[in-house]
Design a protein around this motif. Structure first.
Motif, PDB file in Angstrom:
ATOM      1  N   VAL A   1      14.475  -0.978  24.446  1.00  9.89           N
ATOM      2  CA  VAL A   1      13.288  -0.323  23.898  1.00  9.89           C
ATOM      3  C   VAL A   1      13.188  -0.674  22.426  1.00  9.89           C
ATOM      4  O   VAL A   1      14.162  -1.079  21.798  1.00  9.89           O
ATOM      5  N   ARG A   2      12.000  -0.554  21.888  1.00  5.21           N
ATOM      6  CA  ARG A   2      11.800  -0.719  20.455  1.00  5.21           C
ATOM      7  C   ARG A   2      10.880   0.401  20.009  1.00  5.21           C
ATOM      8  O   ARG A   2      10.200   1.022  20.844  1.00  5.21           O
ATOM      9  N   PRO A   3      10.846   0.677  18.706  1.00  6.22           N
ATOM     10  CA  PRO A   3       9.941   1.733  18.246  1.00  6.22           C
ATOM     11  C   PRO A   3       8.487   1.376  18.557  1.00  6.22           C
ATOM     12  O   PRO A   3       8.113   0.202  18.606  1.00  6.22           O
ATOM     13  N   GLU A   4       7.699   2.407  18.768  1.00  8.23           N
ATOM     14  CA  GLU A   4       6.268   2.207  18.960  1.00  8.23           C
ATOM     15  C   GLU A   4       5.620   2.192  17.574  1.00  8.23           C
ATOM     16  O   GLU A   4       5.566   3.220  16.904  1.00  8.23           O
ATOM     17  N   TRP A   5       5.198   1.032  17.145  1.00  4.03           N
ATOM     18  CA  TRP A   5       4.675   0.907  15.775  1.00  4.03           C
ATOM     19  C   TRP A   5       3.290   1.500  15.664  1.00  4.03           C
ATOM     20  O   TRP A   5       2.460   1.331  16.561  1.00  4.03           O
ATOM     21  N   PRO A   6       3.007   2.171  14.567  1.00  2.92           N
ATOM     22  CA  PRO A   6       1.679   2.765  14.398  1.00  2.92           C
ATOM     23  C   PRO A   6       0.600   1.678  14.265  1.00  2.92           C
ATOM     24  O   PRO A   6       0.885   0.559  13.841  1.00  2.92           O
ATOM     25  N   SER A   7      -0.624   2.046  14.630  1.00  7.51           N
ATOM     26  CA  SER A   7      -1.715   1.062  14.595  1.00  7.51           C
ATOM     27  C   SER A   7      -1.960   0.536  13.181  1.00  7.51           C
ATOM     28  O   SER A   7      -2.519  -0.550  13.014  1.00  7.51           O
ATOM     29  N   TYR A   8      -1.495   1.283  12.186  1.00 10.23           N
ATOM     30  CA  TYR A   8      -1.645   0.822  10.799  1.00 10.23           C
ATOM     31  C   TYR A   8      -1.096  -0.588  10.590  1.00 10.23           C
ATOM     32  O   TYR A   8      -1.644  -1.360   9.808  1.00 10.23           O
ATOM     33  N   VAL A   9      -0.024  -0.925  11.295  1.00 10.31           N
ATOM     34  CA  VAL A   9       0.575  -2.256  11.106  1.00 10.31           C
ATOM     35  C   VAL A   9       0.150  -3.275  12.178  1.00 10.31           C
ATOM     36  O   VAL A   9       0.726  -4.355  12.274  1.00 10.31           O
ATOM     37  N   ASP A  10      -0.866  -2.912  12.953  1.00 15.09           N
ATOM     38  CA  ASP A  10      -1.357  -3.858  13.971  1.00 15.09           C
ATOM     39  C   ASP A  10      -1.764  -5.202  13.363  1.00 15.09           C
ATOM     40  O   ASP A  10      -1.570  -6.255  13.965  1.00 15.09           O
ATOM     41  N   ASP A  11      -2.365  -5.139  12.171  1.00 14.11           N
ATOM     42  CA  ASP A  11      -2.853  -6.378  11.545  1.00 14.11           C
ATOM     43  C   ASP A  11      -1.931  -6.838  10.411  1.00 14.11           C
ATOM     44  O   ASP A  11      -2.356  -7.574   9.526  1.00 14.11           O
ATOM     45  N   ALA A  12      -0.675  -6.408  10.462  1.00 12.65           N
ATOM     46  CA  ALA A  12       0.262  -6.804   9.407  1.00 12.65           C
ATOM     47  C   ALA A  12       0.577  -8.297   9.477  1.00 12.65           C
ATOM     48  O   ALA A  12       0.760  -8.848  10.562  1.00 12.65           O
ATOM     49  N   GLU A  13       0.626  -8.917   8.314  1.00 17.59           N
ATOM     50  CA  GLU A  13       1.026 -10.332   8.253  1.00 17.59           C
ATOM     51  C   GLU A  13       2.467 -10.482   8.735  1.00 17.59           C
ATOM     52  O   GLU A  13       3.270  -9.568   8.583  1.00 17.59           O
ATOM     53  N   ASP A  14       2.781 -11.629   9.251  1.00 13.15           N
ATOM     54  CA  ASP A  14       4.100 -11.958   9.791  1.00 13.15           C
ATOM     55  C   ASP A  14       4.351 -11.184  11.087  1.00 13.15           C
ATOM     56  O   ASP A  14       4.425 -11.777  12.148  1.00 13.15           O
ATOM     57  N   GLY A  15       4.495  -9.867  10.972  1.00  7.65           N
ATOM     58  CA  GLY A  15       4.620  -9.059  12.186  1.00  7.65           C
ATOM     59  C   GLY A  15       5.968  -9.097  12.866  1.00  7.65           C
ATOM     60  O   GLY A  15       6.121  -8.602  13.971  1.00  7.65           O
ATOM     61  N   SER A  16       6.975  -9.666  12.194  1.00  8.87           N
ATOM     62  CA  SER A  16       8.289  -9.769  12.824  1.00  8.87           C
ATOM     63  C   SER A  16       8.965  -8.400  12.925  1.00  8.87           C
ATOM     64  O   SER A  16       8.646  -7.480  12.177  1.00  8.87           O
ATOM     65  N   TYR A  17       9.875  -8.284  13.870  1.00 12.57           N
ATOM     66  CA  TYR A  17      10.604  -7.033  14.067  1.00 12.57           C
ATOM     67  C   TYR A  17      12.095  -7.309  14.169  1.00 12.57           C
ATOM     68  O   TYR A  17      12.498  -8.271  14.815  1.00 12.57           O
TER      69      TYR A  17
ATOM     70  N   ASP B   1      14.977   9.542  16.810  1.00 12.30           N
ATOM     71  CA  ASP B   1      13.893  10.454  17.165  1.00 12.30           C
ATOM     72  C   ASP B   1      12.530   9.858  16.795  1.00 12.30           C
ATOM     73  O   ASP B   1      11.763  10.427  16.027  1.00 12.30           O
ATOM     74  N   VAL B   2      12.286   8.671  17.334  1.00  9.94           N
ATOM     75  CA  VAL B   2      10.986   8.026  17.141  1.00  9.94           C
ATOM     76  C   VAL B   2      10.474   7.641  18.523  1.00  9.94           C
ATOM     77  O   VAL B   2      11.268   7.428  19.443  1.00  9.94           O
ATOM     78  N   SER B   3       9.174   7.587  18.685  1.00 14.93           N
ATOM     79  CA  SER B   3       8.676   7.203  20.010  1.00 14.93           C
ATOM     80  C   SER B   3       8.906   5.713  20.213  1.00 14.93           C
ATOM     81  O   SER B   3       8.781   4.914  19.290  1.00 14.93           O
ATOM     82  N   THR B   4       9.292   5.378  21.435  1.00 16.89           N
ATOM     83  CA  THR B   4       9.660   3.993  21.721  1.00 16.89           C
ATOM     84  C   THR B   4       8.858   3.467  22.903  1.00 16.89           C
ATOM     85  O   THR B   4       8.262   4.236  23.660  1.00 16.89           O
ATOM     86  N   VAL B   5       8.843   2.172  23.022  1.00 16.27           N
ATOM     87  CA  VAL B   5       8.222   1.522  24.178  1.00 16.27           C
ATOM     88  C   VAL B   5       9.241   0.554  24.772  1.00 16.27           C
ATOM     89  O   VAL B   5      10.123   0.062  24.069  1.00 16.27           O
ATOM     90  N   GLU B   6       9.095   0.304  26.071  1.00 22.14           N
ATOM     91  CA  GLU B   6       9.960  -0.662  26.738  1.00 22.14           C
ATOM     92  C   GLU B   6       9.679  -2.045  26.180  1.00 22.14           C
ATOM     93  O   GLU B   6       8.533  -2.404  25.950  1.00 22.14           O
ATOM     94  N   VAL B   7      10.728  -2.794  25.986  1.00 26.97           N
ATOM     95  CA  VAL B   7      10.551  -4.171  25.551  1.00 26.97           C
ATOM     96  C   VAL B   7      10.279  -5.023  26.785  1.00 26.97           C
ATOM     97  O   VAL B   7      10.996  -4.936  27.773  1.00 26.97           O
ATOM     98  N   ASP B   8       9.204  -5.809  26.708  1.00 26.09           N
ATOM     99  CA  ASP B   8       8.872  -6.723  27.798  1.00 26.09           C
ATOM    100  C   ASP B   8       9.911  -7.843  27.820  1.00 26.09           C
ATOM    101  O   ASP B   8       9.957  -8.674  26.922  1.00 26.09           O
TER     102      ASP B   8
END
Ligand code: CU
Length: 221
Positions: free
Chosen positions: A44-60, A164-171
């Motif tokens: 799983v990874r954290p569910e990133w807020p939509s604020y960073v949807d258009d972030a440059e690079d976007g690496s995690y 204690d952050v919301s997460t999503v399954e990693v594809d």
């Protein structure tokens, strides 16, 4: 060649075939177990807020387990924070290293009591190249920040702190920047390939036994 010796060699062949089948089945079981261990809730990874949807690079990067981590600010002249999104443990110090001039770090959103105060000066004061802004984040939750002069160009990032952050399954098919090696899939493929190989061998064996070794004295057996 007597009928008896032909029969003995045929039995030996069948035994070898049965052994190979057992080995193939064993490989499949091992692969399945490995997959369960690898996928056991860890992907799983954290569910990133939509604020960073258009972030440059976007690496995690998952940087949990480190007491101190680094985020490069504007590497290679880019308008980006790298890595853009990180997951850390509470109490970790984040070093924002200004590797090019003209940028700053300002908080967008953070949990109550979060320690991301932002780099020195006013909203549009920038930090000289070579300096570092460090923030130790004790409070769990989701933090987002930006560079004020370049927020509109996507110069933003996020920090998830603690479990204690919301997460999503990693594809597992997509990779998505995860550094976790996909051993389970490889093992599974190997198991399947091995199984096919064994089946092909057994199929050949069957044809050899049924149609091969037809040396005259064996006819009508
Ligand atoms: Cu900037």
């Amino acid at each position: 060649m007597s009928e008896q010796s032909a029969d003995v060699s045929r039995r030996a062949f069948l035994r070898a075939g049965a052994g190979a089948t057992a080995v193939a089945a064993g490989a499949g079981t091992a692969a399945a177990q490995e997959e369960e261990e690898g996928g056991g809730g860890g992907n799983v990874r954290p569910e990133w807020p939509s604020y960073v949807d258009d972030a440059e690079d976007g690496s995690y990067e998952d940087l949990r387990g480190e007491s101190e981590v680094t985020v490069d600010v504007g590497p290679d002249g880019s308008l980006a924070f790298v890595p853009t999104n990180i997951w850390i443990d509470p109490g970790t110090t984040v070093n924002f290293e200004f590797v090019s001039p003209g940028h700053n770090v300002k908080p967008n959103d953070q949990p109550d009591g979060g320690g991301l105060d932002g780099s020195e000066g006013g909203e549009f004061d920038t930090i000289p190249e070579g300096e570092t802004y460090e923030a130790t984040l004790e409070t769990g939750g989701m933090y987002t920040y930006y560079c004020a002069p370049h927020e509109g160009q996507g110069m933003k990032g996020a920090v998830a702190v603690g479990e204690d952050v919301s997460t999503v399954e990693v594809d597992t098919g997509g990779g998505g920047g995860s550094s976790r090696p996909e051993v389970p899939d490889a093992a599974k493929s190997l198991g399947i390939a091995t199984g096919f190989g064994m089946a092909a061998t057994l199929g050949l064996a069957y044809f050899f036994i049924k149609y091969g070794g037809d040396y005259g004295d064996y006819e009508g057996a």
